[in-house]
Design a protein around this motif. Sequence first.
Motif, PDB file in Angstrom:
ATOM      1  N   GLY A  71      -5.790   1.116 -12.857  1.00  0.00           N
ATOM      2  CA  GLY A  71      -6.213  -0.298 -12.464  1.00  0.00           C
ATOM      3  C   GLY A  71      -6.249  -0.254 -10.857  1.00  0.00           C
ATOM      4  O   GLY A  71      -5.560   0.392 -10.158  1.00  0.00           O
ATOM      5  N   MET A  72      -7.095  -1.002 -10.238  1.00  0.00           N
ATOM      6  CA  MET A  72      -7.429  -0.912  -9.111  1.00  0.00           C
ATOM      7  C   MET A  72      -7.799  -2.527  -8.484  1.00  0.00           C
ATOM      8  O   MET A  72      -8.468  -3.018  -9.302  1.00  0.00           O
ATOM      9  CB  MET A  72      -8.421  -0.269  -8.437  1.00  0.00           C
ATOM     10  N   ILE A  73      -7.230  -2.858  -7.518  1.00  0.00           N
ATOM     11  CA  ILE A  73      -7.531  -4.101  -6.786  1.00  0.00           C
ATOM     12  C   ILE A  73      -8.529  -4.031  -5.656  1.00  0.00           C
ATOM     13  O   ILE A  73      -8.320  -3.475  -4.829  1.00  0.00           O
ATOM     14  CB  ILE A  73      -6.075  -4.994  -6.356  1.00  0.00           C
ATOM     15  N   PHE A  74      -9.441  -5.030  -5.638  1.00  0.00           N
ATOM     16  CA  PHE A  74     -10.374  -5.100  -4.682  1.00  0.00           C
ATOM     17  C   PHE A  74     -10.454  -6.574  -3.896  1.00  0.00           C
ATOM     18  O   PHE A  74      -9.719  -7.563  -4.258  1.00  0.00           O
ATOM     19  CB  PHE A  74     -11.928  -5.092  -5.315  1.00  0.00           C
ATOM     20  N   GLY A  75     -11.136  -6.565  -2.924  1.00  0.00           N
ATOM     21  CA  GLY A  75     -11.272  -7.779  -1.810  1.00  0.00           C
ATOM     22  C   GLY A  75     -11.960  -8.846  -2.735  1.00  0.00           C
ATOM     23  O   GLY A  75     -11.721  -9.993  -2.128  1.00  0.00           O
TER      24      GLY A  75
END
Length: 388
Positions: A71-75
């Motif tokens: 998983g990745m978190i974005f702005g």
Amino acid sequence: MDSKNLGINTICTHVGEVKDEQFQGAISPLYMSSSYQYDGVDVKRYPRYFNTPNQEALGKKIAMLEKKEAGMIFGSGMAATSTTILAFLQKGDHIVLPKTLYGGTYNFVVEELHKFGIEHSFTKGFSEEDFLSAIQENTKVIFVETPSNPLMLITDLEMISSIARERGIVTMIDNTFASPVNQTPHDFGIDICIHSATKYMGGHSDICAGAVAASQEHMDKIWNIAKNLGGSLSDYTVWLLERSMKTMAIRVKAHNKNAKKMAKWLQKHELVQKVYYPGLKDHPDHDLAKKQMNGFTGMLSFELVAGIDTNAFMKKLKLIKQSMSLAGVESTILSPTHTSHALLSAEERAHQGINDGLLRFSVGIENKEDLIADFKQAFAAIATPELV
């Protein structure tokens, strides 16, 4: 403890924590550094590379909630959506999307993709035939959104994954309206799950963020372009998001319960022409929603009868806020024509079934009696003898 068998509240509370090795605190410490040692370390960390301690840890929570490897978190949700789409498309490729989409996604597709030489097609409807007829030899991605914004239409995820898998097409879903609490698209074969984490994951109308969950192979492709586009999120906001997600499952279930009750109440009101909520038995996609969802979300839309000024009605509400965005613990309402779908032309909105009398209602966790009382006084304030 086998993490694969953890319940959703436990995942929300504990998975993706950063261990406080120094002081043994009960919550994740916050690492605010934008500069890390690069020599003699296992991981060369840099905020724009999405791998600071807090970014990396929260990605694990997102992945486990969506039953994915990474998983990745974005702005923002749009940063997550645009980056993911561009990761799998290049000049000469083609993407298929449903006719009803979040306005920001729709605008990105029609305004930006042609600049990269990428083609797109919107389906006429949501059936298997509609999607098959839109697929071309150069189709590389099918992108869906279910429930849809704002008409709460449901797309058959098993059908989408089946036709895509046979043709080697990557499938993506905007799972924001459902959240991982109500829907895990992985169970139906969808490759990539995207969220505006601003919404149910954040849940308090004070965070702007996006999230993506996928296999490690797919995530590597997303990361490769993400580091160049620079849509990373500050570690302080990452920390706030992890804190908020601890209560996500509890909050979403409260949203679900309230929304179903409010949908039934609005459906009976003489000044409401139509209610769009998949939890209602007369919703055209109710059976499909029951099959692929664990709850029907806290989102619904409704149309007022002809002759009512929607803005005048909303201004009479005292508890329910006339406000942008959605999925906070407080109830909010808006006109898609003037907000989420304002970038679309009147013709484009009409094509999607969005008219000026439509209101989108994000049902909060207040007592339903108080929400009903607020609607009652607002309806009474704008009602005329001709309308009642």
